[in-house]
Design a protein around this motif. Structure first.
Motif, mmCIF file in Angstrom:
data_model
loop_
_atom_site.group_PDB
_atom_site.id
_atom_site.type_symbol
_atom_site.label_atom_id
_atom_site.label_comp_id
_atom_site.label_asym_id
_atom_site.label_seq_id
_atom_site.Cartn_x
_atom_site.Cartn_y
_atom_site.Cartn_z
ATOM 1 N N LYS A 92 -3.533 2.178 -11.029
ATOM 2 C CA LYS A 92 -2.992 2.893 -9.785
ATOM 3 C C LYS A 92 -3.718 4.289 -9.619
ATOM 4 O O LYS A 92 -4.327 4.564 -8.678
ATOM 5 C CB LYS A 92 -1.653 2.994 -9.507
ATOM 6 C CG LYS A 92 -1.139 3.662 -8.472
ATOM 7 C CD LYS A 92 0.529 3.867 -8.493
ATOM 8 C CE LYS A 92 0.828 4.924 -9.444
ATOM 9 N NZ LYS A 92 2.465 4.872 -9.580
ATOM 10 N N ASP A 93 -3.699 5.037 -10.933
ATOM 11 C CA ASP A 93 -4.297 6.473 -10.685
ATOM 12 C C ASP A 93 -5.713 6.212 -10.529
ATOM 13 O O ASP A 93 -6.361 7.139 -9.639
ATOM 14 C CB ASP A 93 -3.919 7.128 -11.933
ATOM 15 C CG ASP A 93 -2.669 7.356 -12.130
ATOM 16 O OD1 ASP A 93 -1.693 7.266 -10.965
ATOM 17 O OD2 ASP A 93 -1.963 7.853 -13.432
ATOM 18 N N TRP A 95 0.847 -1.194 0.004
ATOM 19 C CA TRP A 95 0.107 0.011 -0.116
ATOM 20 C C TRP A 95 1.132 1.119 0.120
ATOM 21 O O TRP A 95 0.344 2.324 0.161
ATOM 22 C CB TRP A 95 -0.973 0.055 1.356
ATOM 23 C CG TRP A 95 -1.962 -0.901 1.431
ATOM 24 C CD1 TRP A 95 -1.985 -2.166 2.156
ATOM 25 C CD2 TRP A 95 -3.098 -1.043 0.254
ATOM 26 N NE1 TRP A 95 -3.260 -2.778 1.668
ATOM 27 C CE2 TRP A 95 -3.897 -2.148 1.002
ATOM 28 C CE3 TRP A 95 -3.584 -0.132 -0.725
ATOM 29 C CZ2 TRP A 95 -5.107 -2.493 0.038
ATOM 30 C CZ3 TRP A 95 -4.767 -0.511 -1.290
ATOM 31 C CH2 TRP A 95 -5.528 -1.854 -0.813
ATOM 32 N N SER A 148 -8.051 -4.085 -15.659
ATOM 33 C CA SER A 148 -7.311 -4.545 -14.652
ATOM 34 C C SER A 148 -7.608 -5.811 -14.300
ATOM 35 O O SER A 148 -8.947 -6.457 -14.269
ATOM 36 C CB SER A 148 -7.738 -3.531 -13.421
ATOM 37 O OG SER A 148 -6.894 -4.048 -12.273
ATOM 38 N N GLU A 194 2.409 3.146 -2.341
ATOM 39 C CA GLU A 194 2.275 4.191 -3.247
ATOM 40 C C GLU A 194 0.669 4.803 -2.942
ATOM 41 O O GLU A 194 0.770 6.063 -3.352
ATOM 42 C CB GLU A 194 2.181 3.609 -4.500
ATOM 43 C CG GLU A 194 3.511 2.892 -4.953
ATOM 44 C CD GLU A 194 3.539 2.348 -6.601
ATOM 45 O OE1 GLU A 194 2.708 2.343 -7.066
ATOM 46 O OE2 GLU A 194 4.769 2.247 -7.108
ATOM 47 N N THR A 195 -0.150 3.977 -2.431
ATOM 48 C CA THR A 195 -1.623 4.426 -2.108
ATOM 49 C C THR A 195 -1.385 5.630 -1.191
ATOM 50 O O THR A 195 -1.821 6.676 -0.948
ATOM 51 C CB THR A 195 -2.524 3.349 -1.710
ATOM 52 O OG1 THR A 195 -2.354 2.418 -2.863
ATOM 53 C CG2 THR A 195 -3.962 3.986 -1.391
ATOM 54 N N MET A 218 -4.133 -1.948 -7.559
ATOM 55 C CA MET A 218 -3.351 -0.762 -7.136
ATOM 56 C C MET A 218 -2.053 -0.809 -7.965
ATOM 57 O O MET A 218 -1.434 -0.071 -8.085
ATOM 58 C CB MET A 218 -2.594 -1.022 -5.823
ATOM 59 C CG MET A 218 -2.084 -2.242 -5.460
ATOM 60 S SD MET A 218 -3.342 -3.807 -5.279
ATOM 61 C CE MET A 218 -3.833 -3.240 -3.560
ATOM 62 N N PHE A 219 -1.789 -1.915 -8.679
ATOM 63 C CA PHE A 219 -0.684 -1.973 -10.129
ATOM 64 C C PHE A 219 -1.170 -1.681 -11.533
ATOM 65 O O PHE A 219 -0.681 -0.763 -12.268
ATOM 66 C CB PHE A 219 -0.080 -3.166 -9.770
ATOM 67 C CG PHE A 219 0.552 -3.818 -8.777
ATOM 68 C CD1 PHE A 219 1.164 -2.562 -7.890
ATOM 69 C CD2 PHE A 219 0.848 -5.017 -8.280
ATOM 70 C CE1 PHE A 219 1.889 -3.160 -6.503
ATOM 71 C CE2 PHE A 219 1.654 -5.414 -7.477
ATOM 72 C CZ PHE A 219 2.106 -4.666 -6.633
#
Length: 276
Positions: free
Chosen positions: A264-265, A47, A255, A49-50, A260-261
């Protein structure tokens, strides 16, 4: 020297590791508490990057589980012990009502806690998580028919390192479109304690929260991948979450399981809007 000491103390205060029997938690920041629960075999760092994208408005609690990423394993039942320790952790932290963001197995834990103890949870964000994965994978099998001692588990425990590596890589590559992430996912699977990997997943197959989620009072955002097709995913989500109130469902296009990979945005945009 005094200034250096103050800097070190400030860093320790902002980034603290908490260890309990079945969980480790890295805590940082200030503000409303957000508990990040990873999926099976993944550490809390998935998590990162989030958390970085959400900024400094919250206090983040990134959880890792026993048996994964070098953390000592625990006895079975694994899932129930983790759930108990998470509830105790939330209660001891006294953050008010927590926000829980859970991916896959982490989403199952989030639902389970919110259903059993609605007073602990303010909001839920479920990332490609279902109340009952058994219904999707083996719809005609009852929970009571699933045991630790079964032929699949025996084969899994008997695999040599190369066989397990090939199995891990196949699993990892089927769950993300980002080829550069496959090595990391594979490494996390291979780092798992083999008995935890085998018997822990058996625990997950027995979990069925389709009725229990009726007791959840928290506002809930459900984020799902459109794999294999958006239509099939939508039908499954509507069936599994039929008893859940106060929910909003959004589907990430293009996806696989690790949104989250792969998106992600998009994920960060949905999470940010929901938390605001």
């Amino acid at each position: 020297m005094k200034k250096l000491t103050l800097i070190v103390v400030a860093v320790l205060i902002s980034f603290i590791t908490y260890a309990q029997q079945s969980i480790q938690v890295e805590k940082r920041g200030n503000g409303p508490a957000v508990l990040f629960l990873p999926g099976f075999t993944c550490p809390g760092e998935i998590w990162d990057e989030t958390v970085d994208a959400l900024g400094s408005n919250f206090q983040y609690h990134q959880v890792s589980y026993a048996g994964f990423n070098g953390i000592d394993p625990i006895d079975m039942p694994w899932y129930e012990t983790i759930k108990r320790d998470l509830k105790e952790y939330i209660t001891k932290q006294k953050p008010g009502k927590a926000i829980i963001i859970g991916h896959s197995m982490g989403g199952m834990l989030a639902m389970d806690i919110a259903a059993e103890s609605p007073e602990l949870v303010e909001k839920l964000i479920l990332v490609d998580a279902l109340p009952c994965i058994r219904q999707l994978m083996m719809p005609h099998v009852k929970a009571d028919d699933i045991t630790y001692d079964n032929p699949y588990n025996q084969r899994m425990l008997a695999m040599n390192e190369e066989e397990f590596h090939q199995n891990a890589r196949y699993m990892a590559s089927s769950m993300t479109n980002q080829s550069e992430k496959v090595d990391q996912l594979t490494a996390w699977i291979e780092a798992a304690d083999r008995k935890t990997y085998t018997y822990g997943y058996t625990d997950l197959l027995k979990v069925d929260l389709r009725e229990e989620i009726a007791g959840i009072t928290a506002e809930t955002l459900i984020l799902a991948a459109d794999f294999p097709t958006k239509e099939a995913v939508s039908e499954n989500l509507n069936n599994q979450f039929a008893k859940l109130n106060h929910k909003e469902i959004k589907i990430a296009e293009g996806s696989k399981h690790f949104i989250m990979f792969d998106q992600k945005d998009w994920l960060i945009k949905q999470v940010t809007a929901f938390l605001q």
